[in-house]
Design an enzyme around this catalytic site. Structure first.
Site, PDB file in Angstrom:
ATOM      1  N   ASP A   1       0.660  -1.090  -0.143  1.00 11.04           N
ATOM      2  CA  ASP A   1      -0.191  -0.019  -0.174  1.00 11.04           C
ATOM      3  C   ASP A   1       0.800   1.356   0.091  1.00 11.04           C
ATOM      4  OD1 ASP A   1      -2.092   1.872  -0.148  1.00 11.04           O
ATOM      5  OD2 ASP A   1      -3.045   0.788   1.523  1.00 11.04           O
TER       6      ASP A   1
HETATM    7  C1  BGC Z   1      -5.051   2.897  -0.022  1.00  9.55           C
HETATM    8  C2  BGC Z   1      -5.156   2.229  -1.016  1.00  9.55           C
HETATM    9  C3  BGC Z   1      -5.086   2.739  -2.559  1.00  9.55           C
HETATM   10  C4  BGC Z   1      -3.727   3.399  -2.325  1.00  9.55           C
HETATM   11  C5  BGC Z   1      -3.424   4.211  -3.882  1.00  9.55           C
HETATM   12  C6  BGC Z   1      -3.819   3.985  -0.043  1.00  9.55           C
HETATM   13  O1  BGC Z   1      -3.982   4.690   0.738  1.00  9.55           O
HETATM   14  O2  BGC Z   1      -5.033   2.541   1.386  1.00  9.55           O
HETATM   15  O3  BGC Z   1      -6.329   1.175  -0.914  1.00  9.55           O
HETATM   16  O4  BGC Z   1      -5.140   1.877  -3.379  1.00  9.55           O
HETATM   17  O5  BGC Z   1      -3.777   4.482  -1.528  1.00  9.55           O
HETATM   18  O6  BGC Z   1      -4.397   5.558  -4.214  1.00  9.55           O
END
Ligand code: BGC
Length: 767
Positions: free
Chosen positions: A297
């Protein structure tokens, strides 16, 4: 707002600027090769040939993904890195022209000419927005999930994207957690069916299929169990809960062929998930045979240091890569842990094999996606795909299948459109295009979005008076959402007391009032947990004032978690979630009876926040006869159970039959039940099958969903619905045995229209 959120805000702002700058320059992704997919051996050989040419810096680059957040022409560290051949993937570029421009840098200016993999959060649509995932789960219809994600992936692929960070398959049992909107709710079986359907929709028959993108189920694993429902907080889960509840949807997504997995932010049982080799290697790769690539993530590899787990940035990279993370999603080049890989190779903290294995997986994804053959975007194709009116139809029909009718006193619904002369449409969300499509939406076409007010007006035409009042101001958050900058919210600001009085007057002179209440879309989603289930803002006062008129009131809830309406009892209550681009048209079709609602709750609807968590699938435990009285001040049963939802018709279940009264371990059991439409109109019912194991190696839940089918029945029609319980449906992780077991035991079966179904049967499992 913390530093990461501030940065993400900047990212989102920049992406919005790019989007604006290029709104007229949409180009399309040339579909990947339509030839048969390459064999695994051929893909591997090509990846190995490339690997042999790469320097340690280029390898580290292939393992790095950056947000691209600055408009073209501005100094941009991510683009500098790209030009230097040190970027494998970019995210948050959602404009075809910009994707094409950046891809040309990778392919034309870097030494090895390796194309970039473009990723984006295509969660429930790209331009045409589908209902939010929790709504899709409420349809209890995997086809809704698969069709919606097929449309989403076709739009995304057309503009040049290759990969989505979806589906989110985290189980959510504490509805304070905002990200419940992105998943399928509380149940592992429903979650698994929806996870697999979404992977099929995104990826099509194989990775690289034309018009499809790679699916990245997330967030591996346990993220939905954040302490207190607070986003990003730690998670502590027993092995039984992990294996039986939180991991099954991931396993289903992997079995469906997902090409990517995203590791979670939070700590799981004391170890950050993104540095957790038990999760990422022992479970994902060794036990499940996952062959794709793993991404962290955002910033989660670097964060291993923030988590007070890694000693320094290089240690963070070593932990993440050694645990099984291939690609680092990095907030920006100043916070990229994987940049230290060349150094870690020199000092022997990482081996060349470890790094090569990770790089190979990323290269293989690019090869399978056909990027080396067709890296650029085809503008004409993009324009054609994004304008396809069939996508809107998919969105409207999906929404119609997701609404959950919770209450319909006196059969107020459906309304007779020829019998009414005036309708009041009231509520701050009733005419909000942005809220209608819900969170995780960045490139929607607002002009195509049909609000609830617009949908009702269009349905009734000019012969019926439709009067609108926002009723109260749009509820606001205490802390700003990190997404507001990227996805601006149009709020209504009024004098609430005066506006409530005006709403009452309008309700009084109307035949019926449709009150659209709930949570604005920025009160749900990432960083949007709530410590209350009350209607936010002054909506409760509005509701009570309008109900006091004594006129018929229909409440439509825009939400993704249960909301506590206190003592208020509208004549009809329907959960419409965040219904997507065509939401208003779908709502109007259901309100006026062109379509009957048939959705069911994918979570238990609690009476009050104090009950959380309250999964239907809990252990029998001590004094089961008092299970409903575990609090002294209110029942400990839900207000509406999991699987619940009314229809405009009624149904009865009978003749629950098991193929054999006893089966052997390892054998399947066939189950049938008759479902009859006992009402006077054609409508849908979801036949649900629950099991209960009476005794065994470990205690098992009172009920577990193990089958469902949504069927349409004409008045008086009866259909026999068949289910097959396979041995794996009767198998579970026993914490006593520390293994998956199938016990010799007796099972109760329950079939009906929700998780409290009383029609029962039994069978035994023996040697
Ligand atoms: C989220 C993810 C997301 C990523 C990219 C993160 O903060 O937890 O689910 O895919 O950002 O936007």
């Amino acid at each position: 707002m913390n530093a990461r959120q501030t940065l993400k805000c900047a990212i989102l702002l920049g992406a919005a600027a790019i989007a604006t700058a290029h709104v007229t320059a949409v180009k399309a992704q040339t579909a990947a090769s339509s030839q048969a997919p390459l064999s695994d051996a051929a893909v591997r050989a090509r990846a190995n040939a490339l690997l042999a040419k790469m320097t340690p810096e280029e390898k580290a680059g292939q393992l790095t993904q950056y947000f691209n957040f600055l408009p073209p022409g501005q100094p941009n560290p991510a683009v500098d890195e790209l030009t230097a051949g040190r970027v494998g993937s970019l995210l948050f570029v959602s404009d075809a022209a910009e994707i094409d421009r950046l891809q040309r840098i990778a392919v034309e200016k870097t030494r090895l000419k390796i194309p970039v993999l473009f990723g984006f959060d295509v969660i429930h649509g790209f331009k045409t927005i589908m209902p939010v995932p929790i709504a899709v789960a409420a349809s209890f219809d995997p086809k809704v999930a698969e069709d919606g994600q097929r449309v989403a992936s076709s739009e995304a692929r057309a503009i040049g994207l290759h990969w989505t960070f979806a589906p989110m398959v985290d189980i959510a049992r504490d509805q304070r957690w905002g990200r419940i909107v992105e998943g399928a709710g509380e149940d592992p079986y429903l979650g698994s069916i929806m996870a697999a359907a979404q992977v099929r929709g995104f990826q099509g028959p194989n990775i690289g299929a034309p018009g499809h993108i790679i699916a990245g189920p997330k967030h591996f694993a346990g993220y939905g169990a954040a302490l207190g429902g607070r986003d990003y907080d730690e998670v502590n889960l027993s092995d039984s809960e992990l294996w039986n509840v939180y991991l099954p949807p991931f396993k289903a997504a992997v079995d469906a062929g997902a090409g990517n997995i995203m590791s979670a932010y939070m700590g799981l049982n004391g170890n950050p998930a993104s540095g957790n080799s038990w999760l990422l290697t022992d479970v994902l790769r060794k036990a499940w045979g996952f062959k794709g690539f793993v991404v962290t993530d955002a910033g989660a590899a670097y964060d291993l240091k923030t988590h007070e787990y890694a000693k320094d940035v290089q240690d963070a990279a070593v932990h993440a890569l050694s645990a099984g993370v291939d690609l680092e999603m990095s907030v920006d080049p100043s916070r990229a842990a994987y940049k230290t890989i060349p150094e870690a190779l020199k000092t022997g903290k990482l081996t060349t094999k470890q790094v090569d294995d990770a790089v190979r997986r990323v290269l293989e994804a690019k090869i399978r996606m056909g990027l080396f053959e067709k890296p650029y975007v085809d503008q004409a194709e993009a324009a054609r795909v994004l304008a396809d009116p069939a996508h809107r139809l998919v969105s409207r029909q999906a929404a119609e299948r997701t609404f959950v009718l919770l209450r319909n006193a006196g059969g107020l619904l459906p309304l007779d459109k020829n019998g009414i002369r005036s309708v009041a449409v009231i509520g701050p969300l009733a005419d909000s295009a942005r809220d209608t499509v819900g969170p995780w939406v960045f490139r929607q076409d607002d002009s195509e979005t049909i609000t609830i007010l617009a949908g009702i007006k269009a349905k009734l035409g000019s012969g019926v008076s439709v009067e609108y009042a926002p009723g109260v101001s749009t509820p606001e958050r205490l802390y700003a959402s990190m997404f507001d900058a990227m996805s601006p919210v149009k709020t209504v600001k009024v004098d609430d007391n005066a506006e409530i009085a005006r709403s009452v007057a309008i309700a009084n002179k109307s035949d019926v009032t449709v009150l659209v209440l709930g949570e604005p879309q920025n009160m749900i989603g990432e960083g949007a947990s709530r410590a209350s289930l009350d209607l936010p803002g002054h909506q409760q006062q509005l509701l009570e004032a309008v109900l006091a008129t004594g006129k018929p009131v229909i409440v439509l809830l825009m939400n993704a978690r249960p909301l506590d309406l206190k003592e208020a009892q509208p004549n009809a209550l329907m959960n419409i979630w965040y219904p997507g681009s065509q939401g208003g048209a779908a709502v109007a079709n259901v309100l006026f009876g062109d379509v009957a609602p048939g959705g069911k709750l994918p979570f238990s609807w609690v009476r009050s926040i104090g009950q959380l968590p309250l999964p239907y699938s809990h252990l029998t435990s001590h004094q089961p006869q008092n299970a409903g009285k575990r609090y002294s001040d209110q029942p400990s049963t839900p207000l509406y159970p999991f699987g619940y939802g009314l229809s405009y018709s009624t149904f009865s279940f009978s003749n629950l039959k098991v193929s054999q009264p006893s089966v052997r371990l390892g054998e399947s059991v066939d189950v049938t039940v008759d479902v009859k439409n006992t009402g006077s109109r054609t409508a849908d019912e979801v036949a649900q099958l629950y099991i209960h194991q009476r005794y065994g190696s470990s205690a098992r839940p009172v009920r577990e969903l193990k089958g469902f089918q949504r069927i349409t029945l004409a008045p008086g029609q009866t259909r026999t619905v068949s289910f097959t319980l396979k041995p794996q449906d009767l198998t579970y992780w026993s914490s006593a045995k520390r293994a998956f077991v199938q016990d010799e035991t007796t099972f109760d079966l329950y079939a009906g229209g929700d998780s409290t179904a009383s029609l029962a049967a039994t069978f035994t499992v023996g040697k």
